[in-house]
Motif scaffolding. Sequence first.
Motif, PDB file in Angstrom:
ATOM      1  N   ARG A 182       0.811  -1.198   0.000  1.00 51.43           N
ATOM      2  CA  ARG A 182       0.000   0.000   0.000  1.00 51.43           C
ATOM      3  C   ARG A 182       0.855   1.264   0.000  1.00 51.43           C
ATOM      4  NH1 ARG A 182      -5.330   1.263   1.071  1.00 51.43           N
ATOM      5  NH2 ARG A 182      -5.565   3.392   1.837  1.00 51.43           N
ATOM      6  N   GLU A 186       0.717   4.327  -2.582  1.00 52.01           N
ATOM      7  CA  GLU A 186       0.413   5.682  -2.101  1.00 52.01           C
ATOM      8  C   GLU A 186       1.470   6.702  -2.492  1.00 52.01           C
ATOM      9  OE1 GLU A 186      -0.247   4.964   2.030  1.00 52.01           O
ATOM     10  OE2 GLU A 186      -2.391   4.589   1.743  1.00 52.01           O
ATOM     11  N   SER A 187       2.677   6.237  -2.739  1.00 52.59           N
ATOM     12  CA  SER A 187       3.695   7.219  -3.122  1.00 52.59           C
ATOM     13  C   SER A 187       3.833   7.333  -4.644  1.00 52.59           C
ATOM     14  CB  SER A 187       5.045   6.874  -2.475  1.00 52.59           C
ATOM     15  OG  SER A 187       5.394   5.554  -2.779  1.00 52.59           O
ATOM     16  N   LEU A 215      -6.294   3.156  -7.591  1.00 52.70           N
ATOM     17  CA  LEU A 215      -5.732   4.493  -7.352  1.00 52.70           C
ATOM     18  C   LEU A 215      -6.818   5.501  -6.995  1.00 52.70           C
ATOM     19  CD1 LEU A 215      -3.040   4.773 -10.188  1.00 52.70           C
ATOM     20  CD2 LEU A 215      -2.631   4.599  -7.726  1.00 52.70           C
ATOM     21  N   LEU A 218      -7.600   5.791  -3.339  1.00 50.68           N
ATOM     22  CA  LEU A 218      -6.629   6.397  -2.421  1.00 50.68           C
ATOM     23  C   LEU A 218      -7.027   7.834  -2.104  1.00 50.68           C
ATOM     24  CD1 LEU A 218      -3.192   5.225  -3.911  1.00 50.68           C
ATOM     25  CD2 LEU A 218      -4.424   4.261  -1.957  1.00 50.68           C
ATOM     26  N   ARG A 219      -6.652   8.257  -0.914  1.00 47.51           N
ATOM     27  CA  ARG A 219      -6.922   9.635  -0.528  1.00 47.51           C
ATOM     28  C   ARG A 219      -6.077  10.574  -1.398  1.00 47.51           C
ATOM     29  NH1 ARG A 219      -4.921  12.246   4.064  1.00 47.51           N
ATOM     30  NH2 ARG A 219      -3.899  10.298   4.618  1.00 47.51           N
ATOM     31  N   ARG A 221      -3.764  13.504  -2.473  1.00 48.87           N
ATOM     32  CA  ARG A 221      -2.726  14.294  -1.822  1.00 48.87           C
ATOM     33  C   ARG A 221      -2.746  15.697  -2.440  1.00 48.87           C
ATOM     34  NH1 ARG A 221       1.987  10.540  -3.891  1.00 48.87           N
ATOM     35  NH2 ARG A 221       0.798  11.089  -5.746  1.00 48.87           N
ATOM     36  N   ASP A 224      -1.424  16.077  -5.974  1.00 48.64           N
ATOM     37  CA  ASP A 224      -2.013  15.336  -7.081  1.00 48.64           C
ATOM     38  C   ASP A 224      -2.761  16.277  -8.024  1.00 48.64           C
ATOM     39  OD1 ASP A 224      -1.120  12.828  -6.275  1.00 48.64           O
ATOM     40  OD2 ASP A 224      -2.834  12.528  -4.938  1.00 48.64           O
TER      41      ASP A 224
END
Length: 324
Positions: A182, A186-187, A215, A218-219, A221, A224
């Motif tokens: 994960r 996430e990165s 994707l 995912l929260r 960022r 993004d």
Amino acid sequence: MSELAAQILRSDRRALARAITLVESTRADHREQAVALLEELAGHGRQALRIGLSGTPGVGKSTFIESFGMLLCDQGLKVAVLAVDPSSARTGGSILGDKTRMERLTRAPGAFIRPSPSQTHLGGVARRTREAVALCEAAGFDIVLIETVGVGQSETVVAELSDVFVLLLAPAGGDELQGVKRGIMESADMIVVNKADGDLKATATRTCADYAGALRLLRKRPQDAPGFPKAMTASALEEQGLDAVWAEITALNNWRRDQGHWDIRRAQQARHWFTQEVRQTLLAQLETPEAVAAMAHWADAVVQGQTAPAAAAQAMLATLQTGG
Ligand SMILES: Nc1nc2c(ncn2[C@@H]2O[C@H](COP(=O)(O)OP(=O)(O)O)[C@@H](O)[C@H]2O)c(=O)[nH]1
Ligand SMILES: [Mg+2]
């Protein structure tokens, strides 16, 4: 200014190679020279676009770097390739091991390829790579590609070093999300499903859709851009989709520059590396023969009940401060 620094600023490849050898060295006198060199070059370098590239062995990293690197060279860009590979002692270096896969890039006048040295200490690998990136920037490279094998913590190091982090994946059947950790997902700024060619093309397209879905969960960022992180397919072997990958990387990078995220990220990275350097230097003081002996001495004293742990620790730290 030292001759070596001047040569690097003139983009002398051999001087650059020598300087990287210097920052890789663990000898105290070399370390001193390396620190002085980096200080001389600080502020001189143009800022390269740093692209991190991670993926498990066999996914096609070397093939991708060759094709993608050539695409960039053909556009007149100067490309440096570095590898972060904590396991290189075993594999002989992720790049060196298959330099045959990068035959064209190796010969390209605009490219510089540096294999990973044999180092097992991740902290050492991180520092060496960060400093090598700084040297490549000083030497005027437009793009620095940092490759890492997708095992262990090296991705974190590379993600911390790069402006854009790309995760390379293979087409996979079924719903197994290839055990991608994960943290790595996430990165990632982009996921590229490689080998989208021949028999694997349909599977690659499906895999890509699966990851695009993952994707989206995912929260977001702050860094993004709309539509990112993004999943795409490509074929490094047939050189398909690489221009699209480059277009997306460029778009993301431009967006981040315009929105101020690029500056924020570089500032955070600089702070992180400074802190790391201080921590690692402190920890390194525990690894000298004198310190190891003193640790053993105080540990024994604690075990035998002669000294309480807290007092022994203070005594131990006092030996460090006085230089043993
Ligand atoms: N079909 C196909 N094979 C590829 C592609 N890219 C790499 N390969 C093959 O996958 C194998 C591993 O590639 P390599 O670049 O060494 O992977 P690395 O271990 O991630 O560096 C080699 O046999 C490559 O020829 C691709 O886009 N399509
Ligand atoms: Mg490889």
